[in-house]
Motif scaffolding. Structure first.
Motif, PDB file in Angstrom:
ATOM      1  N   GLN A 113       0.835  -1.200   0.000  1.00 32.61           N
ATOM      2  CA  GLN A 113       0.000   0.000   0.000  1.00 32.61           C
ATOM      3  C   GLN A 113       0.868   1.248   0.000  1.00 32.61           C
ATOM      4  O   GLN A 113       0.581   2.218  -0.702  1.00 32.61           O
ATOM      5  N   SER A 162       1.113   3.906  -3.303  1.00 30.42           N
ATOM      6  CA  SER A 162       0.432   5.184  -3.105  1.00 30.42           C
ATOM      7  C   SER A 162       1.241   6.315  -3.726  1.00 30.42           C
ATOM      8  O   SER A 162       2.409   6.169  -4.059  1.00 30.42           O
ATOM      9  N   GLY A 163       0.623   7.438  -3.847  1.00 33.25           N
ATOM     10  CA  GLY A 163       1.348   8.623  -4.280  1.00 33.25           C
ATOM     11  C   GLY A 163       1.445   8.788  -5.783  1.00 33.25           C
ATOM     12  O   GLY A 163       0.848   8.070  -6.565  1.00 33.25           O
ATOM     13  N   TYR A 219       1.886   6.496  13.044  1.00 29.43           N
ATOM     14  CA  TYR A 219       2.335   6.660  11.662  1.00 29.43           C
ATOM     15  C   TYR A 219       3.582   5.826  11.400  1.00 29.43           C
ATOM     16  O   TYR A 219       4.453   5.702  12.260  1.00 29.43           O
ATOM     17  N   ARG A 235       7.709   9.909   3.639  1.00 26.75           N
ATOM     18  CA  ARG A 235       6.279  10.062   3.894  1.00 26.75           C
ATOM     19  C   ARG A 235       5.914   9.374   5.198  1.00 26.75           C
ATOM     20  O   ARG A 235       6.557   8.418   5.605  1.00 26.75           O
ATOM     21  N   PHE A 277       2.733   7.407   6.909  1.00 23.60           N
ATOM     22  CA  PHE A 277       1.484   6.719   6.575  1.00 23.60           C
ATOM     23  C   PHE A 277       0.724   6.410   7.850  1.00 23.60           C
ATOM     24  O   PHE A 277       1.266   5.793   8.774  1.00 23.60           O
ATOM     25  N   GLU A 278      -0.517   6.829   7.889  1.00 24.48           N
ATOM     26  CA  GLU A 278      -1.355   6.575   9.058  1.00 24.48           C
ATOM     27  C   GLU A 278      -1.653   5.084   9.167  1.00 24.48           C
ATOM     28  O   GLU A 278      -2.051   4.445   8.195  1.00 24.48           O
ATOM     29  N   ARG A 300      -3.877   2.156   9.999  1.00 19.04           N
ATOM     30  CA  ARG A 300      -5.311   1.901  10.144  1.00 19.04           C
ATOM     31  C   ARG A 300      -5.585   0.655  10.971  1.00 19.04           C
ATOM     32  O   ARG A 300      -6.502   0.624  11.767  1.00 19.04           O
ATOM     33  N   GLY A 354      -3.218   3.846   5.894  1.00 14.24           N
ATOM     34  CA  GLY A 354      -4.163   4.736   5.223  1.00 14.24           C
ATOM     35  C   GLY A 354      -3.441   5.830   4.477  1.00 14.24           C
ATOM     36  O   GLY A 354      -2.462   5.588   3.784  1.00 14.24           O
ATOM     37  N   SER A 355      -3.896   7.039   4.670  1.00 14.51           N
ATOM     38  CA  SER A 355      -3.404   8.170   3.892  1.00 14.51           C
ATOM     39  C   SER A 355      -1.941   8.493   4.192  1.00 14.51           C
ATOM     40  O   SER A 355      -1.430   8.231   5.273  1.00 14.51           O
ATOM     41  N   ALA A 356      -1.292   9.097   3.195  1.00 14.97           N
ATOM     42  CA  ALA A 356       0.116   9.477   3.306  1.00 14.97           C
ATOM     43  C   ALA A 356       0.219  10.975   3.565  1.00 14.97           C
ATOM     44  O   ALA A 356      -0.600  11.760   3.079  1.00 14.97           O
ATOM     45  N   HIS A 357       1.235  11.356   4.338  1.00  9.23           N
ATOM     46  CA  HIS A 357       1.466  12.759   4.687  1.00  9.23           C
ATOM     47  C   HIS A 357       2.954  13.049   4.618  1.00  9.23           C
ATOM     48  O   HIS A 357       3.782  12.134   4.614  1.00  9.23           O
TER      49      HIS A 357
END
Length: 161
Positions: free
Chosen positions: A76, A80-81, A111, A125, A127-128, A130, A145-148
Motif C-alpha cells: 500500500q 500510493s502517491g 504513523y 512520507r 502513513f497513518e 489503520r 491509510g493516507s500518506a502525509h
C-alpha cells in the motif's frame, strides 16, 4: 482397421512432458490446502485491531510495540502517491520507524515513516496506521491509510527509528 486403431491409441497417450506437467499441477493442487491451513492457523493467532476503534492510549501502546510491517501495508505504501514516489519506491524502499503523530498530523494516530529512493534524491512520507495485527509474540502494522509529509514526525526528538 488395426493400423488405424493403433495410430489413434498412440495419439491419445500423453507425452512424457505432458504427464510431468500434469503431475506437477496435481502436486501443487494437493499442497495448496496444506499451505492455506498453515497460513490461516498462523493468522488465526493474531488479532486484527482497527486503530479508529481504539482509545488513544491503546494506539500509543501498540505503536510503541510495532515490530514489523506486513506485506499488505508495504505494498500500500509503495503503490500510493504520484509517479515520482512509485518510481523512487522501486529503486529503494526503507521503513525508517513508527511513531505517534505530532501537529499538523493527528497526535492520536500512529504513523509509519518510510523513505523511497536513493540518498541523493529520496522522499519521506508518514502513513497513518489503520489496522494492527497483534499476536502473543509480535505486533505488526497490517493496513495503512493516507500518506502525509513526514517532516513533523522526523523533527520530533522522541520518534522511534
Amino acid at each position: 482397421m488395426i493400423r488405424v486403431n493403433a495410430a489413434f491409441s498412440r495419439l491419445r497417450q500423453p507425452s512424457p512432458s505432458l504427464r510431468r506437467s500434469e503431475a506437477m499441477r496435481a502436486a501443487g493442487l494437493m499442497a495448496a490446502p496444506v499451505l492455506c491451513a498453515m497460513l490461516s492457523s498462523a493468522e488465526a493467532e493474531s488479532r486484527w485491531l482497527e486503530s479508529g476503534r481504539l482509545h488513544v492510549s491503546e494506539v500509543g501502546s501498540l505503536c510503541d510495540q510495532v515490530q514489523d510491517i506486513r506485506l499488505l501495508a508495504r505494498m500500500q505504501m509503495i503503490s500510493s502517491g504520484n509517479d515520482r514516489w512509485r518510481r523512487l519506491s522501486r529503486q529503494e524502499f526503507v521503513v525508517e520507524g513508527v511513531a505517534m503523530g505530532v501537529p499538523p498530523l493527528d497526535p492520536g494516530r500512529c504513523y509509519v515513516i518510510a523513505r523511497a529512493g536513493p540518498v541523493d534524491q529520496n522522499e519521506r512520507r508518514a502513513f497513518e496506521v489503520r489496522d494492527f495485527a497483534v499476536s502473543p509474540d509480535r505486533t505488526s502494522v497490517f493496513v495503512v491509510g493516507s500518506a502525509h509529509d513526514a517532516s513533523p514526525i522526523l523533527e520530533q526528538p522522541s520518534s522511534r527509528r
